[in-house]
Design an enzyme around this catalytic site. Sequence first.
Site, PDB file in Angstrom:
ATOM      1  CG  ASP A  35      -2.160   0.874   1.007  1.00 57.22           C
ATOM      2  OD1 ASP A  35      -3.224   0.303   0.732  1.00 57.22           O
ATOM      3  OD2 ASP A  35      -2.059   2.114   1.088  1.00 57.22           O
ATOM      4  CE1 TYR A 154     -13.141   3.592  -8.525  1.00 54.52           C
ATOM      5  CE2 TYR A 154     -15.192   2.924  -9.585  1.00 54.52           C
ATOM      6  CZ  TYR A 154     -14.194   2.703  -8.658  1.00 54.52           C
ATOM      7  OH  TYR A 154     -14.247   1.589  -7.859  1.00 54.52           O
ATOM      8  CB  ILE A 187     -17.692  -2.839  -0.696  1.00 60.33           C
ATOM      9  CG1 ILE A 187     -17.936  -3.630  -1.995  1.00 60.33           C
ATOM     10  CG2 ILE A 187     -17.302  -3.780   0.440  1.00 60.33           C
ATOM     11  CD1 ILE A 187     -19.039  -4.665  -1.933  1.00 60.33           C
TER      12      ILE A 187
END
Length: 249
Positions: A35, A154, A187
């Site tokens: 990350d 996106y 989510i």
Amino acid sequence: MLKGKVALVTGASSGIGRATALAFSREGAQVVVSDVNQTQGEETASLLRAHGGAAIFVCTDVGVAAEGQALVAAAIAEYGQLDIACNNAGIGGQSALTADYPLDSWAQVIQVNLSGVFYGMQAQIGAMLKSGGGSIINLASVLGAVGGPRSPAYTAAKHGVIGLTQTAAWEYGANKIRINAVGPGFIHTPMVKNLEANAQVNTALIAAHALGRLGNPEEVAELITWLASDRASFVTGAFYPVDGGYLAR
């Protein structure tokens, strides 16, 4: 299910990435956690080790090709091979109509969400060719299959991830490298948190899912883990929504 396998997960500091790293580890894989957020990434690796798993953290900006190569090199240096890669790292970008969309946000979203997957796959495929095969799972989105108003960057990036996945799956199937894409609906993750904070928006999001709720990261991780395993040995070039019925309308 993944015993003896070496897996890497990008964007693993939280959300779907963290849940996937935990699932991989639970199934016996040695996991390379990656990350850009070092503090939370280290936390994920520590969680895996606390549960008895083998894990290291490598700070990586997936939007930089050299860092994608370095991540794979670190995995091989630590564990000797690479069998599984989950390209999960992504950002949401700004919300605006296409004609008004800020160019800097467009460039950043495409760089991370699409180029980052491409850079990662280049390094991962190279390693898997040497070791005789593997499984790559790319995180797309339901917005990789339909339009996403006010999210042109996106949406374009996630459509691109699916096309890239299908192309590479054909190119490397004969080399025993399976490459699939997963399309989460909305989510419960940090990326969606701001949307949930708006009561009206949250109500609309819930209504857009046939199951009448948003998903949990662990539910997406279950599908990713199956695709990573030999149980999915005849699955490649596929796009799997895990979306509570979002695309069924």
